[in-house]
Motif scaffolding. Structure first.
Motif, short mmCIF file in Angstrom:
data_model
loop_
_atom_site.label_atom_id
_atom_site.label_comp_id
_atom_site.label_asym_id
_atom_site.label_seq_id
_atom_site.Cartn_x
_atom_site.Cartn_y
_atom_site.Cartn_z
N ARG A 196 -68.60 -22.45 -10.72
CA ARG A 196 -67.54 -22.42 -10.80
C ARG A 196 -66.60 -22.09 -9.78
O ARG A 196 -67.46 -22.01 -8.36
CB ARG A 196 -67.35 -20.62 -11.75
CG ARG A 196 -67.03 -20.01 -12.99
CD ARG A 196 -66.82 -18.62 -12.69
NE ARG A 196 -67.45 -18.15 -14.29
CZ ARG A 196 -66.22 -17.91 -15.41
NH1 ARG A 196 -65.66 -18.88 -15.34
NH2 ARG A 196 -67.48 -18.01 -15.89
N ARG A 221 -72.42 -27.85 -19.00
CA ARG A 221 -73.38 -26.29 -18.87
C ARG A 221 -73.96 -25.82 -17.84
O ARG A 221 -73.84 -26.92 -17.72
CB ARG A 221 -73.83 -26.16 -20.49
CG ARG A 221 -75.63 -26.94 -20.56
CD ARG A 221 -76.00 -27.49 -21.76
NE ARG A 221 -76.54 -28.39 -21.99
CZ ARG A 221 -77.99 -28.03 -21.96
NH1 ARG A 221 -78.20 -27.08 -21.04
NH2 ARG A 221 -78.91 -29.18 -21.71
N CYS A 269 -75.03 -27.37 -12.58
CA CYS A 269 -73.63 -27.56 -13.94
C CYS A 269 -74.15 -29.32 -14.15
O CYS A 269 -75.00 -29.92 -13.75
CB CYS A 269 -72.08 -28.43 -13.47
SG CYS A 269 -71.49 -26.84 -13.47
N SER A 300 -65.70 -26.88 -15.47
CA SER A 300 -64.94 -27.37 -15.51
C SER A 300 -64.57 -28.00 -16.62
O SER A 300 -63.49 -28.81 -17.18
CB SER A 300 -64.73 -28.74 -14.42
OG SER A 300 -64.89 -28.77 -12.96
N ASP A 301 -65.31 -27.24 -17.46
CA ASP A 301 -65.39 -26.90 -18.97
C ASP A 301 -65.61 -28.91 -19.61
O ASP A 301 -65.34 -29.40 -20.70
CB ASP A 301 -64.02 -26.77 -19.98
CG ASP A 301 -63.37 -25.78 -20.01
OD1 ASP A 301 -64.34 -25.35 -19.99
OD2 ASP A 301 -62.68 -25.00 -19.92
N ARG A 302 -66.62 -29.09 -17.91
CA ARG A 302 -66.98 -30.71 -18.86
C ARG A 302 -68.52 -30.96 -19.18
O ARG A 302 -69.05 -31.53 -18.71
CB ARG A 302 -66.54 -31.05 -17.42
CG ARG A 302 -65.23 -31.82 -17.81
CD ARG A 302 -64.45 -32.71 -17.13
NE ARG A 302 -63.24 -33.39 -16.88
CZ ARG A 302 -62.82 -34.25 -15.70
NH1 ARG A 302 -63.45 -34.58 -15.10
NH2 ARG A 302 -61.73 -33.85 -16.36
N PRO A 346 -63.03 -22.10 -14.81
CA PRO A 346 -63.76 -22.31 -15.99
C PRO A 346 -65.64 -23.08 -15.69
O PRO A 346 -65.95 -23.74 -14.92
CB PRO A 346 -62.71 -23.57 -17.70
CG PRO A 346 -62.47 -24.75 -16.28
CD PRO A 346 -62.03 -23.36 -14.78
N ASP A 393 -71.10 -33.11 -19.27
CA ASP A 393 -71.66 -33.09 -21.27
C ASP A 393 -71.42 -34.78 -21.21
O ASP A 393 -71.09 -35.61 -20.12
CB ASP A 393 -70.28 -33.50 -21.97
CG ASP A 393 -69.83 -31.38 -21.60
OD1 ASP A 393 -71.44 -30.94 -22.01
OD2 ASP A 393 -68.87 -31.32 -22.23
N ASP A 426 -72.80 -18.53 -13.48
CA ASP A 426 -71.86 -18.06 -13.59
C ASP A 426 -71.26 -18.91 -11.94
O ASP A 426 -70.85 -19.45 -11.89
CB ASP A 426 -71.12 -17.64 -14.79
CG ASP A 426 -70.87 -17.59 -15.72
OD1 ASP A 426 -71.99 -18.38 -16.59
OD2 ASP A 426 -70.36 -16.87 -16.44
#
Length: 473
Positions: free
Chosen positions: A264, A277, A283, A273-275, A270, A286, A260
């Protein structure tokens, strides 16, 4: 033998197909010339090695770092922050022959050069070989020593009197790979000697490849731009131990999991970037339903679709969306690339931008009050045009003293033609305005017409003035 007959309709179809093929060829050629910069490059070295037109933005916090110079400027990177190494050739030694005995021998000039080569950018320089008049002209053959792998040297020559003029061209194909152990020094400098068959002298070349950024060595330790937890080099943070993030803002000893922490931008941000996983500290962005739309960046913080729209098109169809910001094509500007930088549509009839009564912005005139119209040539609320131009008309036609020293400079826009009587004036109409004005110098009236021409204002003036009669007492 097979004979194929083509009817008129078939000929037309064949012509259309030929045109389509030609357009496809032209499109492919233009596509092939597109810059190849790796916009996702993680370092300055990787960026400048990706293409000879690629530059690096060293500004702290820049969203776009690797692009062409124009691309970086359009993305907001200041000129002083752009690192763009250029190839160059410098003469190191250029001794001239002054000994009369040398006139009977061959002499080569200059004798030593320093070359800094950016791969895929050729550099040329001239050599001159002085030859005795009785020396037969031989075929010029070049021998080289210690040429590094990937560097190509070619020559061409012409004879001028007893001097052989040689043009040398040097080009490096690419930067050596890190894993390439054939050269201990990957980027030089290397000493290369060029000799010509039958000539005793040689030319020395000191060759250095521009594959590494000099800003790498300009490190700012404990930089405030890196939260005082890292060194700033080439605009990027190199974090000290136990810290991570774009600005070294994350303490890796915190309670967050290791994965994590690396996914971040800071401890409260988040994941991805909440986009996307986070998988083992990286990262995975998506995938969008529209295959042309995509997320990018180490933390999936960038995308190519959330820029401003104009006329229903992303970046107005005049640029590319990079990291949520429009990078406009040449001749376009504005946050949505809708502002054209062409000025032809702002030219008035007199070929002056906005008639000199406004500013050309985004291909349209922004007129000064009270002027209006597409090119600021209309002025319904202005004083009479006769009044506006009367001083220049009088000084150009009659040489009045008031503006004698300024007339040519301030009234150069006005062309004057003299006629004898009012009957000789052009016919009145929409393009010709009749004027009767009182002189400021002799209390007489003078008459003229005004008309707008592409070259400026045109005044036709009656030579004889109308003066009041003097009553004799």
């Amino acid at each position: 033998m097979n004979i194929i007959l083509m009817f008129p309709s078939d000929c037309r179809m064949a012509a259309k197909l030929a045109c389509v093929c030609l357009l496809l060829v032209l499109f492919c050629l233009s596509w092939a010339k597109e810059p190849t910069c790796v916009t996702s490059a993680s370092s300055c070295d990787e960026c400048i090695q990706s293409g000879p037109e690629c530059a690096w933005c060293t500004a702290p916090g820049a969203n776009i770092r690797c692009h062409t110079v124009n691309g970086l400027r359009r993305a907001g990177c200041g000129k002083s922050y752009i690192y763009n190494p250029n190839s160059r050739v410098e003469v190191v030694k250029n001794d001239s022959s002054t000994d009369p005995a040398d006139a009977k021998t061959l002499f080569l000039q200059p004798q030593e050069f320093s070359l800094h080569l950016r791969p895929r950018v050729s550099q040329s320089f001239p050599l001159a070989i002085s030859m005795p008049t009785d020396q037969p002209i031989t075929e010029l053959t070049m021998n080289t020593s210690n040429v590094p792998a990937g560097v190509n040297i070619t020559i061409s020559s012409t004879m001028k009197g007893n001097r052989l003029l040689v043009q040398v061209n040097v080009e490096a194909a690419q930067c050596p790979r890190t894993s390439d152990s054939s050269n201990q020094n990957r980027t030089g400098p290397w000493s290369v000697y060029i000799t010509f068959k039958g000539f005793p002298q040689s030319v020395k070349l000191e060759i250095t490849l521009l594959c590494q950024c000099n800003c790498t060595g300009n490190r700012e330790e404990n930089s405030a731009g890196c939260s005082s937890h890292g060194a700033l080099a080439c605009g990027q943070c190199e974090c000290y131990e136990h810290y991570d993030g774009q600005r070294c803002q994350m303490d890796t000893d915190s309670s967050l999991s290791r994965d994590d922490r690396f996914c971040r931008s800071d401890s409260n941000a988040p994941v991805c970037s909440d986009r996307g996983r986070c998988v083992e500290g990286f990262c995975h962005c998506d995938i969008r339903e529209n295959p042309k739309e995509r997320y990018s960046g180490r933390l999936c913080e960038c995308d190519n679709f959330s820029c401003f729209y104009s006329n229903g098109r992303l970046c107005g169809g005049n640029g590319k969306c990079m990291c949520g910001r429009c990078i406009c094509d040449d001749d376009w500007t504005g946050e949505d690339c809708s502002c054209s930088m062409e000025t032809d549509s702002c030219l008035a009839k007199n070929q002056i931008l906005c008639n000199g009564r406004g500013m050309c912005q985004c291909g349209r005139c922004k007129c000064e009050m009270p002027y209006v119209g597409p090119t600021c040539e209309n002025c319904p609320l202005c004083e009479n045009r006769c009044q506006e131009h009367t001083v220049c008309v009088e000084c150009r036609a009659f040489g009045t003293e008031t503006m004698k020293n300024r007339c040519d400079r301030e009234c150069g826009y006005l062309t004057v033609t003299m006629v004898e009587t009012k009957d000789d004036l052009p016919q009145r109409g929409d393009t010709n305005q009749f004027c009767k004005m009182r002189s400021r110098h002799d209390d007489c009236f003078f008459f003229y017409t005004l008309s707008s021409m592409p070259s400026g204002e045109q005044a036709t003036v009656v030579r004889a003035k109308q003066c009041p009669r003097v009553v004799q007492k």
